[in-house]
Motif scaffolding. Structure first.
Motif, PDB file in Angstrom:
ATOM      1  N   GLU A  51      50.952  29.897  46.223  1.00 30.73           N
ATOM      2  CA  GLU A  51      50.928  30.373  44.728  1.00 30.73           C
ATOM      3  C   GLU A  51      49.504  31.157  44.704  1.00 30.73           C
ATOM      4  OE1 GLU A  51      51.905  27.675  41.964  1.00 30.73           O
ATOM      5  OE2 GLU A  51      53.917  27.686  42.756  1.00 30.73           O
ATOM      6  N   GLY A  52      49.241  32.041  43.682  1.00 26.90           N
ATOM      7  CA  GLY A  52      47.671  32.297  43.320  1.00 26.90           C
ATOM      8  C   GLY A  52      47.477  33.595  44.188  1.00 26.90           C
ATOM      9  N   ASP A  53      46.011  33.884  44.174  1.00 29.30           N
ATOM     10  CA  ASP A  53      45.364  35.216  44.561  1.00 29.30           C
ATOM     11  C   ASP A  53      44.810  35.091  45.847  1.00 29.30           C
ATOM     12  OD1 ASP A  53      46.461  36.582  42.418  1.00 29.30           O
ATOM     13  OD2 ASP A  53      44.677  35.907  41.306  1.00 29.30           O
ATOM     14  N   PHE A  54      44.673  36.079  46.649  1.00 24.45           N
ATOM     15  CA  PHE A  54      44.193  36.002  48.082  1.00 24.45           C
ATOM     16  C   PHE A  54      42.782  36.866  48.219  1.00 24.45           C
ATOM     17  CE2 PHE A  54      47.890  33.979  49.013  1.00 24.45           C
ATOM     18  CZ  PHE A  54      47.645  33.031  50.264  1.00 24.45           C
ATOM     19  N   TYR A  55      41.773  36.359  48.879  1.00 21.12           N
ATOM     20  CA  TYR A  55      40.869  37.360  49.558  1.00 21.12           C
ATOM     21  C   TYR A  55      41.158  37.506  50.917  1.00 21.12           C
ATOM     22  CZ  TYR A  55      37.839  36.792  45.643  1.00 21.12           C
ATOM     23  OH  TYR A  55      37.207  36.485  44.203  1.00 21.12           O
ATOM     24  N   VAL A  56      41.105  38.782  51.334  1.00 21.08           N
ATOM     25  CA  VAL A  56      41.521  38.903  52.756  1.00 21.08           C
ATOM     26  C   VAL A  56      40.141  39.439  53.762  1.00 21.08           C
ATOM     27  CG1 VAL A  56      43.023  39.937  54.560  1.00 21.08           C
ATOM     28  CG2 VAL A  56      43.519  39.627  52.107  1.00 21.08           C
ATOM     29  N   CYS A  57      39.728  39.000  54.743  1.00 20.86           N
ATOM     30  CA  CYS A  57      38.480  39.134  55.169  1.00 20.86           C
ATOM     31  C   CYS A  57      38.731  39.086  56.992  1.00 20.86           C
ATOM     32  CB  CYS A  57      37.291  38.392  54.925  1.00 20.86           C
ATOM     33  SG  CYS A  57      37.287  36.697  55.367  1.00 20.86           S
ATOM     34  N   ALA A  77      42.539  43.023  58.934  1.00 13.93           N
ATOM     35  CA  ALA A  77      42.462  42.485  57.163  1.00 13.93           C
ATOM     36  C   ALA A  77      43.036  43.904  56.594  1.00 13.93           C
ATOM     37  CB  ALA A  77      41.185  41.988  56.970  1.00 13.93           C
ATOM     38  N   MET A  78      42.439  44.813  56.954  1.00 13.36           N
ATOM     39  CA  MET A  78      42.772  46.203  56.321  1.00 13.36           C
ATOM     40  C   MET A  78      44.162  46.588  56.351  1.00 13.36           C
ATOM     41  SD  MET A  78      39.654  48.956  56.447  1.00 13.36           S
ATOM     42  CE  MET A  78      39.449  49.003  58.238  1.00 13.36           C
ATOM     43  N   PHE A  79      44.659  46.454  57.622  1.00 16.10           N
ATOM     44  CA  PHE A  79      45.985  47.022  57.898  1.00 16.10           C
ATOM     45  C   PHE A  79      46.925  45.931  57.072  1.00 16.10           C
ATOM     46  CE2 PHE A  79      49.878  46.914  60.084  1.00 16.10           C
ATOM     47  CZ  PHE A  79      50.288  48.197  60.681  1.00 16.10           C
ATOM     48  N   ALA A  80      46.795  44.600  57.319  1.00 14.06           N
ATOM     49  CA  ALA A  80      47.687  43.574  56.877  1.00 14.06           C
ATOM     50  C   ALA A  80      47.781  44.084  55.260  1.00 14.06           C
ATOM     51  CB  ALA A  80      47.257  42.163  56.948  1.00 14.06           C
ATOM     52  N   TYR A  81      46.570  44.138  54.599  1.00 14.74           N
ATOM     53  CA  TYR A  81      46.743  44.494  53.219  1.00 14.74           C
ATOM     54  C   TYR A  81      47.440  45.996  52.762  1.00 14.74           C
ATOM     55  CZ  TYR A  81      45.268  46.540  48.674  1.00 14.74           C
ATOM     56  OH  TYR A  81      45.365  47.317  47.499  1.00 14.74           O
ATOM     57  N   ILE A 139      46.218  40.387  45.969  1.00 10.61           N
ATOM     58  CA  ILE A 139      45.206  40.607  46.805  1.00 10.61           C
ATOM     59  C   ILE A 139      43.930  40.925  45.918  1.00 10.61           C
ATOM     60  CG2 ILE A 139      44.043  41.467  48.718  1.00 10.61           C
ATOM     61  CD1 ILE A 139      46.437  39.740  49.141  1.00 10.61           C
ATOM     62  N   ILE A 140      42.913  40.030  45.623  1.00 10.86           N
ATOM     63  CA  ILE A 140      41.533  40.451  44.987  1.00 10.86           C
ATOM     64  C   ILE A 140      40.650  41.343  45.629  1.00 10.86           C
ATOM     65  CG2 ILE A 140      39.742  39.518  43.925  1.00 10.86           C
ATOM     66  CD1 ILE A 140      41.094  36.806  43.514  1.00 10.86           C
ATOM     67  N   ARG A 141      40.433  41.182  46.956  1.00  8.54           N
ATOM     68  CA  ARG A 141      39.592  42.004  47.663  1.00  8.54           C
ATOM     69  C   ARG A 141      39.668  41.874  48.988  1.00  8.54           C
ATOM     70  NH1 ARG A 141      33.670  43.717  45.885  1.00  8.54           N
ATOM     71  NH2 ARG A 141      34.755  45.023  44.666  1.00  8.54           N
ATOM     72  N   VAL A 142      39.776  43.105  49.848  1.00  9.42           N
ATOM     73  CA  VAL A 142      39.737  42.946  51.263  1.00  9.42           C
ATOM     74  C   VAL A 142      38.327  43.175  51.859  1.00  9.42           C
ATOM     75  CG1 VAL A 142      40.702  44.125  53.430  1.00  9.42           C
ATOM     76  CG2 VAL A 142      41.960  43.724  50.999  1.00  9.42           C
TER      77      VAL A 142
END
Length: 379
Positions: free
Chosen positions: A154-160, A169-173, A184-187
């Motif tokens: 649950e909740g929000d994610f940062y991806v890096c 990371a970019m592709f996944a988002y 997603i908060i930020r990549v």
């Protein structure tokens, strides 16, 4: 002590609910993705820091990363964060080199981090495939991983991620469903390559661009390959040239990286050169060249650069000599982008230092074999 370690000391008393996720935090998590943390799944960074053994690989950057884990794990800010999932896939069919893990700050905030190029030769082969194929297996695997984590937590994610990890990371988002993207908060893409121009024109919509944040050093080379979205921060580095790809060299000012006004002339020149190389070469030629390089390592039994050691280094001399020859000389059969990737792999993994430490005089022997190879090819 590296600047990243100093950052953990400076802000280590502030938990994430007191000071939110920063771009330097992103770099720390992206670096930690290079460590083998699967044995610590379900445990905290503090526990991992106490028990993680320093690597005995001769790889300075990997040793610095282990020290970073120790420094971060001792702090109030990072020590309680849980490693909730690790996933590694290394296939034998030349298709996938993948590693990702998830850090949970609490029950509603998570960081998914993707590993970049490591010392596996297959990982280099993946890098090369980015230049002539889309999508590649590690990208779709990354999307599957992130989708799975979103479903399970649950909740929000940062991806890096750093280097190839930033691309994943970019592709996944970018290929998530809209309802998933909202979580997603930020990549963060740390000096990773982008995507082919014709693909970028389609996927980098205004909405997609808003959450993608690319951080690149002034002399960026890897990060200038292909096309990235417009949200780019250029940062200063204590190193020069390709060595700036190393996150440990990025200068920190307060809780952020110290920004620079523009890319260097070297970076602009390499971007132009790489773009021209990609635009002028048929994908099949790029693939054949990458296959030829990978085949040298495969036939010699080199799966990772750790395979180059005192016991077998002499038997590997012909393969190493051929690889150095491909890197150092302007051969028409090897596109500039592939020569650059091979050189970057050798530099990041410290292969020259490994050989020099393992067997003094080996580099001279490599040079002798290179000369013999060239002489035999001319006759």
């Amino acid at each position: 002590m590296t600047e990243l370690e100093e950052y953990t000391e400076r802000f280590g008393a502030l938990r994430f609910d007191e000071m939110g996720m920063t771009e330097v935090d992103n770099a720390i998590f992206s670096r930690l993705a290079y460590l083998e943390l699967a044995p610590f799944t379900g445990r905290t960074l503090g526990e991992a820091a106490e028990e993680y053994a320093l690597p005995d690989s001769g790889n300075e950057i990997l040793s610095q990363t282990a020290e970073l884990l120790r420094a971060a794990g001792r702090t109030k800010r990072f020590g309680y964060i849980e490693i909730t999932n690790c996933r590694e896939i290394v296939s034998n069919d030349l298709e996938t080199a993948f590693y990702a893990l998830t850090f949970s700050v609490n029950s509603t905030t998570h960081i998914a981090a993707f590993r970049g190029t490591d010392d596996k030769v297959l990982s280099f082969y993946d890098d090369a495939k980015l230049a002539y194929s889309f999508p590649i297996s590690c990208q779709t695997t990354a999307m599957g991983y992130l989708t799975e984590r979103l479903a399970q937590l649950e909740g929000d994610f940062y991806v890096c991620g750093h280097s190839k990890g930033g691309n994943m990371a970019m592709f996944a988002y970018l290929f998530l469903r809209d309802e998933e993207k909202r979580r997603i908060i930020r990549v963060y893409n740390n000096d990773g390559p982008g995507f082919p121009q014709e693909i970028a024109d389609i996927i980098f919509t205004r909405g997609n661009r808003e959450k993608i944040y690319c951080i690149m050093p002034e002399d960026s080379i890897i990060g200038r390959i292909l096309t990235d979205p417009g949200n780019i921060k250029i940062v200063k580095s204590t190193a020069h040239g390709a060595s700036q790809h190393n996150i440990f060299t990025w200068e920190i000012c307060g809780a952020a990286f110290d920004g620079a006004k523009r890319f260097s002339m070297l970076s602009e020149y390499m971007e132009d050169t790489l773009t021209q190389s990609l635009e002028s070469l048929p994908p099949e030629r790029m693939k054949n060249a990458a296959d030829a390089i990978f085949d040298i390592a495969k036939k010699s039994g080199i799966k990772t650069l750790k395979d180059v050691n005192l016991k077998n280094v002499k038997s590997l001399l012909p393969a190493l000599a051929r690889l150095w020859e491909l890197v150092d000389e302007d051969e028409d059969d090897i596109p500039v982008i592939l020569r650059m990737l091979v050189k970057n792999l050798m530099q990041e993994a410290g292969i020259e230092k490994t050989i020099e430490r393992s067997a003094p005089g080996v580099m001279d022997a490599v040079e002798d074999i290179k000369k013999k190879l060239k002489s035999s090819e001319q006759t």
